[in-house]
Design a protein around this motif. Structure first.
Motif, PDB file in Angstrom:
ATOM      1  N   ARG A 152     -20.106  13.634  40.863  1.00 28.07           N
ATOM      2  CA  ARG A 152     -19.522  12.519  40.122  1.00 28.07           C
ATOM      3  C   ARG A 152     -20.066  12.479  38.696  1.00 28.07           C
ATOM      4  N   PRO A 156     -16.054  14.719  35.145  1.00 29.92           N
ATOM      5  CA  PRO A 156     -15.444  13.450  34.714  1.00 29.92           C
ATOM      6  C   PRO A 156     -14.200  13.057  35.520  1.00 29.92           C
ATOM      7  N   GLY A 157     -13.380  14.046  35.906  1.00 27.54           N
ATOM      8  CA  GLY A 157     -12.179  13.747  36.688  1.00 27.54           C
ATOM      9  C   GLY A 157     -12.531  13.170  38.050  1.00 27.54           C
ATOM     10  N   TYR A 158     -13.538  13.781  38.679  1.00 29.21           N
ATOM     11  CA  TYR A 158     -13.990  13.299  39.982  1.00 29.21           C
ATOM     12  C   TYR A 158     -14.625  11.909  39.848  1.00 29.21           C
ATOM     13  N   GLY A 159     -15.365  11.728  38.759  1.00 27.94           N
ATOM     14  CA  GLY A 159     -15.977  10.420  38.509  1.00 27.94           C
ATOM     15  C   GLY A 159     -14.934   9.325  38.350  1.00 27.94           C
ATOM     16  N   GLN A 160     -13.844   9.658  37.653  1.00 33.40           N
ATOM     17  CA  GLN A 160     -12.763   8.682  37.482  1.00 33.40           C
ATOM     18  C   GLN A 160     -12.097   8.365  38.821  1.00 33.40           C
ATOM     19  N   LEU A 161     -11.854   9.401  39.633  1.00 37.64           N
ATOM     20  CA  LEU A 161     -11.282   9.179  40.962  1.00 37.64           C
ATOM     21  C   LEU A 161     -12.196   8.281  41.804  1.00 37.64           C
ATOM     22  N   SER A 162     -13.499   8.514  41.696  1.00 33.14           N
ATOM     23  CA  SER A 162     -14.463   7.723  42.462  1.00 33.14           C
ATOM     24  C   SER A 162     -14.422   6.246  42.041  1.00 33.14           C
ATOM     25  N   ARG A 163     -14.306   6.002  40.751  1.00 33.57           N
ATOM     26  CA  ARG A 163     -14.215   4.606  40.261  1.00 33.57           C
ATOM     27  C   ARG A 163     -12.914   3.953  40.727  1.00 33.57           C
ATOM     28  N   GLN A 164     -11.814   4.718  40.687  1.00 33.63           N
ATOM     29  CA  GLN A 164     -10.535   4.179  41.175  1.00 33.63           C
ATOM     30  C   GLN A 164     -10.609   3.873  42.671  1.00 33.63           C
TER      31      GLN A 164
END
Length: 197
Positions: A152, A156-164
């Motif tokens: 995460r 950054p893409g995975y981090g954004q998915l995690s926040r969503q």
């Protein structure tokens, strides 16, 4: 005996539902509430603590559409049956509250069925693709592994998915909790009117 005068307004009456209608109402309400308690407080924790994360996510993605649709259907039928036998012109304050509780349950159920549930499942599927590409997803337990936390931070893409996922899961859980409370209030309303067990 004279019939009603044409053009004269008829006064609505609060009719007593048949035993069959009462059984249906109780069946829909108890099915919904029992299912919610089981899925939320038993099955979710047991599966989450015993299964690999991706297996748990797959089971949820298959199970939750049924869970949400059955809950929505039961909520709608409960509202319909209650409203049919309680004309709006004759509602007491307590009955008005009960109608509102049923309506809130329908709204929260539909939000989960049509929006929060599907979006959450799509986000989980996208996250699992990224995790698989990094050899992750077979960890057992409810909590995010150290490797996922590192991913995460570095992706950054995975981090954004995690926040969503955090946002939509919280909204879905809030709707689910709202339905549990509404159905609990409705069961209390029914139990308070029982003359005997």
């Amino acid at each position: 005996m004279e019939g009603p005068v044409p053009g004269q307004d008829t006064v609505p009456t609060d009719t007593e539902p048949s035993n069959a209608i009462k059984v249906l109402h109780l069946l829909f309400l108890s099915t919904s509430w029992g299912m919610q308690i089981w899925v939320t407080f038993v099955a979710g924790f047991v599966m989450g603590s015993c299964l690999p994360r991706h297996t748990y996510g797959f089971i949820q993605s298959e199970l939750f559409p049924y869970y949400f649709h059955i809950g929505s259907t039961c909520a709608f039928l409960n509202l319909t049956l209650f409203a049919m036998y309680h004309p709006s012109e004759l509602l007491s304050d307590e009955q008005t509250t009960q109608i509102v509780v049923f309506f809130v349950c329908v709204a929260a159920s539909v939000l989960n069925t049509q929006w929060f549930g599907p979006v959450t499942s799509d986000i989980v599927a996208d996250m699992q693709l990224v995790e698989r590409s990094h050899g992750l997803g077979q960890e057992v337990g409810l909590f995010t592994s150290k490797s996922c936390r590192q991913l995460r931070a570095s992706n950054p893409g995975y981090g954004q998915l995690s926040r969503q996922l955090t946002l939509y899961h919280a909204l879905s859980s809030l709707c689910n909790l709202c339905c549990i409370v509404c159905n609990g209030v409705s069961l209390y309303y029914l139990a308070a009117r029982l003359t005997a067990l």
